[in-house]
Design an enzyme around this catalytic site. Structure first.
Site, PDB file in Angstrom:
ATOM      1  N   ASP A  61       2.723  48.758  87.688  1.00 44.81           N
ATOM      2  CA  ASP A  61       2.695  48.390  86.491  1.00 44.81           C
ATOM      3  C   ASP A  61       2.345  49.661  85.700  1.00 44.81           C
ATOM      4  OD1 ASP A  61       2.477  47.359  83.971  1.00 44.81           O
ATOM      5  OD2 ASP A  61       1.173  45.670  84.463  1.00 44.81           O
ATOM      6  N   ASN A  89      12.437  54.969  82.022  1.00 46.70           N
ATOM      7  CA  ASN A  89      13.459  53.886  81.613  1.00 46.70           C
ATOM      8  C   ASN A  89      12.967  52.612  81.513  1.00 46.70           C
ATOM      9  OD1 ASN A  89      16.236  52.421  81.712  1.00 46.70           O
ATOM     10  ND2 ASN A  89      15.105  51.486  83.477  1.00 46.70           N
ATOM     11  N   LYS A 143      11.606  38.529  67.626  1.00 48.03           N
ATOM     12  CA  LYS A 143      10.936  37.730  66.835  1.00 48.03           C
ATOM     13  C   LYS A 143      11.325  38.318  65.443  1.00 48.03           C
ATOM     14  CE  LYS A 143       9.351  33.434  67.194  1.00 48.03           C
ATOM     15  NZ  LYS A 143       9.840  32.375  68.100  1.00 48.03           N
ATOM     16  N   LEU A 144      11.627  37.341  64.417  1.00 49.47           N
ATOM     17  CA  LEU A 144      11.513  38.098  63.066  1.00 49.47           C
ATOM     18  C   LEU A 144      10.081  38.494  62.976  1.00 49.47           C
ATOM     19  CD1 LEU A 144      13.760  35.493  61.163  1.00 49.47           C
ATOM     20  CD2 LEU A 144      14.342  37.770  61.902  1.00 49.47           C
ATOM     21  N   ALA A 182       8.275  38.195  60.178  1.00 48.60           N
ATOM     22  CA  ALA A 182       7.487  37.161  59.749  1.00 48.60           C
ATOM     23  C   ALA A 182       6.723  36.300  60.788  1.00 48.60           C
ATOM     24  CB  ALA A 182       8.301  36.305  58.477  1.00 48.60           C
ATOM     25  N   ASN A 183       7.481  36.264  61.732  1.00 46.67           N
ATOM     26  CA  ASN A 183       6.821  35.239  63.115  1.00 46.67           C
ATOM     27  C   ASN A 183       6.377  36.197  64.055  1.00 46.67           C
ATOM     28  OD1 ASN A 183       7.686  32.940  61.722  1.00 46.67           O
ATOM     29  ND2 ASN A 183      10.041  33.299  62.258  1.00 46.67           N
ATOM     30  N   TYR A 219      10.388  46.153  69.028  1.00 42.89           N
ATOM     31  CA  TYR A 219      11.469  47.203  69.943  1.00 42.89           C
ATOM     32  C   TYR A 219      11.992  48.561  69.135  1.00 42.89           C
ATOM     33  CZ  TYR A 219      15.356  48.076  73.402  1.00 42.89           C
ATOM     34  OH  TYR A 219      16.107  48.642  74.255  1.00 42.89           O
TER      35      TYR A 219
END
Length: 446
Positions: free
Chosen positions: A260, A287, A294-295, A297-298, A352
């Site tokens: 990880d 990579n 998610k928007l 606002a959320n 992202y």
């Protein structure tokens, strides 16, 4: 191959009579394939320095400028362009060349770096940028157009790996790009000649590569491609992906490391593994990446932090550990997977897009530091790539993603992998701190 029903149907002449445009089937690389599948045109404008070098790379593929037959490539050494009259000469070469370019043809220009002390020369040099990006949207049948901007102090062989990549089928989904070639960092490399087929087929022979996120998708394609080109690959992914990771490692004869990369001891464990098993790292491909859309606002803290941790923080941490240690070889190549979302943005992907834009900023900032050690760092920014994730998109969204580029289709994971493989070559030392988009010249962020 992708499951692109519309592209497959468009090959049928009856379907095209209904008004469906033909979507080209791109020529992609397979071992043993020649650099070009037909003749090439090579020209020069002004005091270009690279035409002879290009002719040496192509050898028997070059043909005379006159004629009406199709050509597989047209290459113009425009590094001598200084005036608007020189630009007129560029047009004189390109206009008939574009008409003769065959399916999956390659149009490649080499241009000068803008000279800020000469206004006319700087304007003419920058004009080539707009010209190439425009003609890339005009050529058809899977053809591409790209520009190499060459530093005046770069030796003739500095452009060899880039010329070979952009003319070959390895660059099938790289279109409308501008790549800058400087003075190579690190020790001088012997140019690969066309009379050295083993080196051309296996340009990464003897090199040790580390690929994160290698269990599936683009990461698995990168591991496959680097191994095909001769590298010994350490495939890295999280323990939950262990089964897929083992399959990839076994397929390519590499090693699997379950790790990880966001854990506090990830860098220490990764470097220890490399040191114990291989003694050095020649290629590091960042990579591994996740999405938690998610928007804004959320957007909750968990989604934001998870994406930034995997996509950016882990790369920063591992790179710092590599710079602090002695594992990087004197021709080390670090390649980071960014995204066109980090360039253009994307609705619902603020986390992202921020992480991928951060990767680009990291690459540009680290290039000088790595250059002092003879190493390079670059980013590859995929556009719409046909993966398991995009295959789950709603049909309308998927079709839109496929068609909003000059090649009118999605790319394949191998297209990203081929670009990584080119940047990973020791001979690509003149390219650093750059972002190469693998997006078929998407209109997003162009």
């Amino acid at each position: 191959m992708s499951n692109d029903t519309l592209r497959d149907l468009s090959q049928n002449s009856l379907v095209r009579r209904l008004g469906v445009p033909r979507i080209p089937v791109l020529r992609r690389y397979s071992p043993g394939q020649p650099l070009l599948d037909g003749p090439a045109l090579v020209g020069a404008v002004g005091a270009g320095r690279y035409a002879d070098q290009i002719r040496a790379l192509l050898k028997g593929a070059e043909v005379a400028d006159a004629g009406d037959g199709k050509v597989a490539a047209a290459v113009l050494d425009a590094t001598g362009v200084r005036t608007l009259d020189d630009l007129a000469a560029v047009r004189e070469f390109l206009t008939p060349a574009v008409r003769r370019l065959g399916p999956s043809g390659r149009l490649l220009l080499l241009g000068p770096a803008p000279d800020p002390s000469d206004v006319d020369a700087a304007a003419a040099a920058q004009a080539l940028d707009g010209l190439v990006r425009s003609v890339a949207k005009e050529v058809r049948a899977g053809a591409t157009a790209n520009l190499l901007v060459v530093h005046p102090d770069a030796p003739p062989a500095a452009a060899d790996s880039a010329v070979r990549f952009f003319l070959s089928a390895r660059s099938a989904y790289v279109d409308g790009q501008v790549v800058r070639i400087g003075v190579p960092v690190g020790p001088a490399q012997d140019p690969i000649g066309m009379d050295a087929p083993d080196e051309v087929e296996r340009p990464l022979a003897g090199r040790v590569a580390v690929v994160t996120g290698a269990a599936r998708g683009i990461g698995a394609a990168i591991a496959d491609t680097l191994a095909r080109d001769g590298a010994t690959v350490v495939a890295v992914d999280v323990p939950a992906a262990g089964e897929g990771l083992a399959r990839v490692a076994n397929r390519i004869g590499g090693a699997a490391l379950q790790l990880d990369i966001t854990s506090s001891d990830a860098s220490e464990r990764l470097l220890a593994h490399i040191r114990e098993r291989h003694g050095r790292a020649d290629i590091v491909v960042h990579n591994a990446g996740i999405t938690r859309d998610k928007l804004l606002a959320n957007m909750d803290a968990d989604r934001w932090n998870a994406v930034l941790a995997v996509n950016l923080r882990a790369q920063l941490t591992i790179n710092e550990a590599l710079l602090a240690g002695d594992l990087l070889s004197d021709t080390a190549r670090i390649v980071c997977i960014a995204s066109t979302s980090g360039i253009a943005g994307n609705r619902g992907q603020t986390n992202y897009a921020a992480s991928k834009a951060g990767v680009i900023g990291m690459v540009r900032a680290l290039a000088p530091r790595l250059g002092e050690r003879g190493a390079t760092i670059n980013a590859v920014a995929p556009g719409f790539i046909e993966t398991e994730m995009t295959g789950k998109m709603p049909l309308g969204t998927r079709e839109a993603g496929r068609r909003i580029n000059s090649l009118r289709q999605g790319g394949l994971p191998v297209d990203v992998a081929e670009t990584v493989g080119w940047l990973a070559q020791a001979e690509s030392g003149g390219i650093t701190g750059q972002v190469v988009r693998v997006c078929g010249q998407s209109i997003l962020g162009a």
